[in-house]
Motif scaffolding. Structure first.
Motif, PDB file in Angstrom:
ATOM      1  N   ARG A 189       0.906  -1.136   0.050  1.00  0.00           N
ATOM      2  CA  ARG A 189      -0.026   0.012   0.050  1.00  0.00           C
ATOM      3  C   ARG A 189       0.920   1.211   0.165  1.00  0.00           C
ATOM      4  NH1 ARG A 189      -2.589   1.745   4.598  1.00  0.00           N
ATOM      5  NH2 ARG A 189      -2.266  -0.428   5.546  1.00  0.00           N
ATOM      6  N   TRP A 190       1.704   1.451   0.660  1.00  0.00           N
ATOM      7  CA  TRP A 190       2.753   2.267   0.942  1.00  0.00           C
ATOM      8  C   TRP A 190       3.699   2.577  -0.034  1.00  0.00           C
ATOM      9  CZ3 TRP A 190       1.650   6.562   3.463  1.00  0.00           C
ATOM     10  CH2 TRP A 190       0.624   6.452   4.376  1.00  0.00           C
TER      11      TRP A 190
ATOM     12  N   GLU B  30       2.795   2.126  -3.397  1.00  0.00           N
ATOM     13  CA  GLU B  30       1.716   2.715  -4.137  1.00  0.00           C
ATOM     14  C   GLU B  30       1.831   4.336  -3.533  1.00  0.00           C
ATOM     15  OE1 GLU B  30       0.069   1.253  -6.826  1.00  0.00           O
ATOM     16  OE2 GLU B  30       1.642  -0.255  -6.339  1.00  0.00           O
ATOM     17  N   THR B  31       1.365   4.389  -2.574  1.00  0.00           N
ATOM     18  CA  THR B  31       0.822   5.931  -2.015  1.00  0.00           C
ATOM     19  C   THR B  31       2.127   6.610  -2.499  1.00  0.00           C
ATOM     20  OG1 THR B  31      -0.349   4.455  -0.179  1.00  0.00           O
ATOM     21  CG2 THR B  31       0.080   6.972  -0.016  1.00  0.00           C
ATOM     22  N   LEU B  32       3.342   6.249  -1.798  1.00  0.00           N
ATOM     23  CA  LEU B  32       4.481   7.232  -2.033  1.00  0.00           C
ATOM     24  C   LEU B  32       5.342   6.954  -3.046  1.00  0.00           C
ATOM     25  CD1 LEU B  32       5.710   7.720   1.668  1.00  0.00           C
ATOM     26  CD2 LEU B  32       4.294   9.176   0.321  1.00  0.00           C
ATOM     27  N   LYS B  33       4.751   6.179  -4.103  1.00  0.00           N
ATOM     28  CA  LYS B  33       5.568   5.861  -5.452  1.00  0.00           C
ATOM     29  C   LYS B  33       7.139   5.411  -4.996  1.00  0.00           C
ATOM     30  CE  LYS B  33       2.450   8.590  -8.345  1.00  0.00           C
ATOM     31  NZ  LYS B  33       1.672   9.213  -7.170  1.00  0.00           N
TER      32      LYS B  33
ATOM     33  N   ALA C 157       7.161   6.683   4.717  1.00  0.00           N
ATOM     34  CA  ALA C 157       6.005   5.495   4.666  1.00  0.00           C
ATOM     35  C   ALA C 157       6.395   5.127   6.168  1.00  0.00           C
ATOM     36  CB  ALA C 157       6.370   4.430   3.581  1.00  0.00           C
TER      37      ALA C 157
ATOM     38  N   ALA D 224       2.613   5.354   7.894  1.00  0.00           N
ATOM     39  CA  ALA D 224       1.924   4.143   7.777  1.00  0.00           C
ATOM     40  C   ALA D 224       1.524   3.634   9.357  1.00  0.00           C
ATOM     41  CB  ALA D 224       2.479   3.059   7.175  1.00  0.00           C
TER      42      ALA D 224
ATOM     43  N   GLU E 159       5.094  16.028  -3.746  1.00  0.00           N
ATOM     44  CA  GLU E 159       4.260  14.755  -3.661  1.00  0.00           C
ATOM     45  C   GLU E 159       4.215  14.548  -2.085  1.00  0.00           C
ATOM     46  OE1 GLU E 159       5.749  12.390  -7.411  1.00  0.00           O
ATOM     47  OE2 GLU E 159       5.896  11.256  -5.217  1.00  0.00           O
TER      48      GLU E 159
ATOM     49  N   ARG F  69       0.756  15.323   0.535  1.00  0.00           N
ATOM     50  CA  ARG F  69       0.627  14.093   1.463  1.00  0.00           C
ATOM     51  C   ARG F  69       0.661  14.459   2.930  1.00  0.00           C
ATOM     52  NH1 ARG F  69      -1.980   9.524   0.477  1.00  0.00           N
ATOM     53  NH2 ARG F  69      -2.297   8.866   2.727  1.00  0.00           N
TER      54      ARG F  69
ATOM     55  N   GLN G 143      -2.668  16.495   3.423  1.00  0.00           N
ATOM     56  CA  GLN G 143      -3.773  15.508   3.542  1.00  0.00           C
ATOM     57  C   GLN G 143      -3.815  15.219   4.740  1.00  0.00           C
ATOM     58  OE1 GLN G 143      -3.694  12.574   0.676  1.00  0.00           O
ATOM     59  NE2 GLN G 143      -3.656  14.164  -1.033  1.00  0.00           N
ATOM     60  N   GLU G 144      -2.820  14.577   5.291  1.00  0.00           N
ATOM     61  CA  GLU G 144      -2.776  13.876   6.712  1.00  0.00           C
ATOM     62  C   GLU G 144      -3.081  14.732   7.643  1.00  0.00           C
ATOM     63  OE1 GLU G 144      -1.780  10.739   7.374  1.00  0.00           O
ATOM     64  OE2 GLU G 144      -1.326  10.211   5.422  1.00  0.00           O
TER      65      GLU G 144
END
Lengths: 323, 496
Positions: B377-378, B380-383, B407, B411, B433, B437, B440-441
């Motif tokens: 998942r991470w 993907e999220t942080l590429k 991450a 996470a 990026e 993030r 958002q957090e």
């Protein structure tokens, strides 16, 4: 740092299957011993190796967790703990089967206290572990002498049966220790504790900042090592018909040797349990082989030392990715 | 320094050079050369191959394919070594500092300069490094007898730079500076860039890698842009402008976008803070406060007590502290990756999940499936740029290692994230990026403590505390933030 192609294959194997070398070594030595024995007595040798190897493995597992926590971490109080725990267990049990569990509990509790004391010295007084465990081992050994002088109490029959008996030719103690090794392998690779210990061994600072409870984990590790040594002391006393003050002597070198030969990194953070069993068999078979070949005790020690150095040299070239 | 002006032969020349790390092609056929008396800028995103290229130039990595020429002579990959590059006059200041922390500045200098020997070598080395430090960084305040481990990271960087520019038997002809200014404060950084210009005018050569485009434009004669292991553009510096340079790096960015207005306004600054702390030496009642959903910046010159306070707060979350009260779980994002962040023997995935071990376990045993799920998942999220989270963490480039550390914190179950200048040497695209993030957090209620040495990052914060000499010197609200104010608070009382 330039990568040497020639060593890459061996180093890669050392990384993916570090335990392999000890088993291969054990097999080679086994074959040599058999050949020197005119290919007879294989069963006997294996049984003896499993019996004696089990004691190496028990102390080795505890020592491995300590070494995993990083450079400088080592438990030198193993022999003293073995002596004291053996004496306590035999006294408490008093030769009675009914008292086996209380006696075992008392010995392990003593081990736990010794381990706690070790970590207390390391943490409170900021003494390097090598000094802390060495000095506490003098204290513990003295206690064992005071407590166990002239002590000659036979182990309870049932415990002696476990220590010396066999099922289908396999020593019961070896079965117990193999099960113990399986459990501790799961603990090392799959538990929060095991992961924390390997984190601490790689970078104690980063581990702390990543939320690992460094103090608690190190405390648990020293306590665990002493508990394993205590268990070894009980079984050793049961095996040899009573506790004696010097029965732990050879286990200082052996506990460290089986960890290192088993493929655990002396620099910490990279360990495995199965290699300890391979190394325990290797170490016992090596002694048997040297005996069979008529090599004296002094030379045996030299061989053991040389082999440990050789293993550290071979396994020590830890490769890194890009800088 | 008097290189023969007649020979315009390149000091180093690469033709079609390639280098792979497992499945990752770090360099994929690069042509590159540096002549005497020029400063070449190299720019690109994280993982573009800049550091690998420099390592091939410096001889620390052997190339897989292509041709390397030093002063015109072809050097085979098997022959290429640090010693060879050193003899050719190539010096390299890497991002990861390479000084021995247990030795003094002078002793470290001796390690670089084998020709210093015999009685009094310490004094000779001390004189050599002190002279060069004075030349590059006047008023540096570094003693040659100081143990390197006691120096701040900025000062260590200054020593590293000065040691590489100093000449004994063999002179430095080409000095590679990989993100040299990222751990220096602005005044020292400009001293360095001024020195680089003098060095180049005197006939030396410099390769400058920097994410600060102002440094590149102000210093370099020629700029090479890297992307995906290739040099995609190479022109004289005056043929680029800010916009075309950023465009050729591959990210469509607009440098002039105003800082996004943060949602949390000062009116929200009510109620109980989840963190309340003061530096131990603070004598007035100035405190740092953090509320849920806030991003609080710790500013000031590098090494003025910001990291120390972050660590104090981190420890206060577990043990009582006289100086800080923390009501929540906290995660730490390291800035000094090697010392505080990375577990070098572990996979990328293990490095990410280490902060969440108890959350991923039942009865003390880790659940493999859930761990795997968090890793993927991470990624993907942080590429995070890797084919497999099961690869060793060191197969990643520096910026991607930093993403893994982000991450790890994001996470986790922490309500508070402490960031210790984590963007050092991270490219513009990744930065954006990560900023996005973080916002958002924060909107979802997480609180951030953000130590940064870059003013551009402070505009993301709701509230900024400026540090000076280990104390909180100023407390600036979002709508009153200006670079002037921060600088003023950082320097006040010190400047003559």
């Amino acid at each position: 740092m330039t990568t040497k192609r020639s060593a890459a294959g061996l180093a890669g194997l050392a990384r993916s299957a570090p335990w392999l070398f000890s088993f291969v070594g054990a097999l080679v030595i086994f074959a040599v011993t058999l050949a020197a024995n005119n290919w007879s007595g294989a069963g006997q040798i294996i049984t003896a190796a499993l019996s004696f190897g089990a004691f190496y493995a028990i102390v080795g597992i505890g020592q491995m967790f300590v070494i995993t926590t990083g450079p400088g971490n080592i438990d030198l109080s193993v022999p003293a703990t073995i002596a004291l725990a053996g004496a306590i267990a035999m006294t408490t049990m008093g030769g009675s089967d009914a008292m086996i569990l209380p006696g075992l509990a008392a010995a392990i509790a003593a081990g736990f206290l010794i381990g706690s004391f070790n970590y207390l010295l390391i943490w409170l007084l900021r003494i390097p572990p090598i000094i802390a465990t060495l000095s506490s081992s003098f204290i513990v050994q003295s206690l064992a002498i005071v407590y166990g002088r002239g002590l000659r109490i036979a182990p309870p029959p049932f415990l002696a049966e476990i220590a010396t008996g066999r099922v289908l030719g396999v020593p019961i103690l070896a079965i117990v220790t193999i099960l113990l090794a399986v459990v501790m392998a799961v603990v090392l690779h799959r538990s929060v504790y095991g992961r924390s210990v390997t984190a601490i061994g790689q970078n104690i600072n980063a581990a702390d900042l990543a939320g690992v409870r460094v103090g608690t984990m190190r405390f648990a590790t020293y306590a665990l090592s002493a508990c394993f040594a205590a268990f070894c002391g009980v079984m050793l006393a049961a095996f040899s018909g009573g506790a004696s003050l010097n029965m732990g002597e050879e286990y200082l070198l052996a506990s460290i040797a089986v960890v290192v030969i088993g493929g655990t990194s002396v620099a910490g953070g990279f360990s495995n349990v199965s290699g300890i069993w391979g190394a325990a068999l290797f170490l016992y078979l090596l002694i048997t082989m040297l005996n069979t070949l008529g090599v004296g005790a002094g030379l045996r020690q030299i061989f053991t030392g040389v082999i440990i150095v050789a293993v550290i040299t071979l396994a020590g070239g830890r490769k890194k990715g890009r800088g | 320094m008097s290189p023969s002006a007649s020979s315009d032969r390149p000091i180093v020349e690469l033709n079609d050079v390639a280098k792979s790390f497992g499945a990752v092609k770090a360099l994929d056929g690069v042509d590159f050369s540096v002549r005497p008396g020029e400063c070449v800028g190299v720019v690109g995103h994280n993982g573009a191959g800049k550091s690998t290229l420099m390592q091939v130039l410096a001889g620390t990595l052997a190339h897989d394919r292509g041709e390397v020429r030093l002063n015109g002579d072809v050097v085979a990959a098997s022959d290429h070594s640090v010693a060879r590059a050193h003899d050719a006059g190539i010096r390299c200041v890497f991002q990861e500092l390479s000084l021995c922390p247990n030795l003094t500045v002078a002793e470290n200098t001796r390690l670089r300069h084998g020709s210093i020997r015999g009685f009094g070598w310490r004094r000779q080395a001390a004189r050599l490094i002190a002279t060069k430090l004075d030349e590059i960084f006047p008023d540096h305040g570094i003693s040659a007898g100081a143990v390197v481990g006691d120096l701040s990271i900025g000062r260590r960087q200054m020593v590293e730079i000065a040691a590489n520019f100093s000449a004994t038997e063999s002179e430095p002809r080409l000095v590679i500076l990989d993100e040299p200014t990222s751990s220096l404060d602005q005044q020292v950084a400009s001293q360095l860039l001024a020195y680089v210009k003098r060095f180049v005018e005197a006939g030396g050569s410099v390769i400058l890698i920097s994410h600060i485009l102002g440094d590149i434009f102000g210093t370099c004669d020629r700029i090479a842009v890297m992307r995906d292991g290739l040099i995609v553009e190479e022109r004289p510096a005056d043929k680029f402008d800010r916009h075309s340079l950023v465009a050729s790096m591959g990210h469509v960015t607009d440098e002039d976008t105003p800082a996004p207005q943060s949602q949390a306004s000062e009116s929200q600054r009510r109620g109980e803070p989840i963190v309340s702390a003061r530096p131990p030496r603070q004598t007035d009642d100035q405190r740092l406060e953090l509320h849920p959903g806030e991003i609080v910046g710790l500013a000031g010159l590098a090494g003025h007590g910001q990291t120390a306070l972050l660590r104090l707060i981190h420890n206060a979350a577990r043990h009582r502290s006289r100086y800080a009260s923390v009501n929540g779980k906290i995660a730490f994002v390291a800035g000094d990756r090697q010392a505080d962040g990375i577990f070098p023997l572990w996979t990328i995935g293990q490095n990410v999940t280490v902060r969440s071990l108890s959350a991923l376990s039942r009865l003390g045993l880790l659940e493999k499936g859930r761990e795997r799920e968090m890793e993927d998942r991470w990624r993907e999220t942080l590429k995070i740029r890797t084919p497999d989270m099961g690869d060793n963490i060191l197969t990643l480039s520096g910026g991607n290692q930093q993403k893994a550390l982000f991450a790890r914190a994001l996470a986790s179950d922490a309500e508070i994230i402490a960031m210790d200048d984590p963007m050092r040497g991270v490219d513009v695209g990744t930065k954006r990026e990560v900023y996005e993030r973080i916002r958002q957090e924060a909107e979802n209620g997480r609180a951030f403590l953000w130590y940064t040495t870059e003013f551009d990052e402070l505009v993301n914060c709701n509230h900024v505390y400026v540090f000076r000499n280990g104390l909180i010197a100023a407390d600036i609200e979002r709508d009153q933030l200006s670079e002037q104010k921060v600088l003023h608070a950082s320097f006040e009382g010190e400047a003559a």
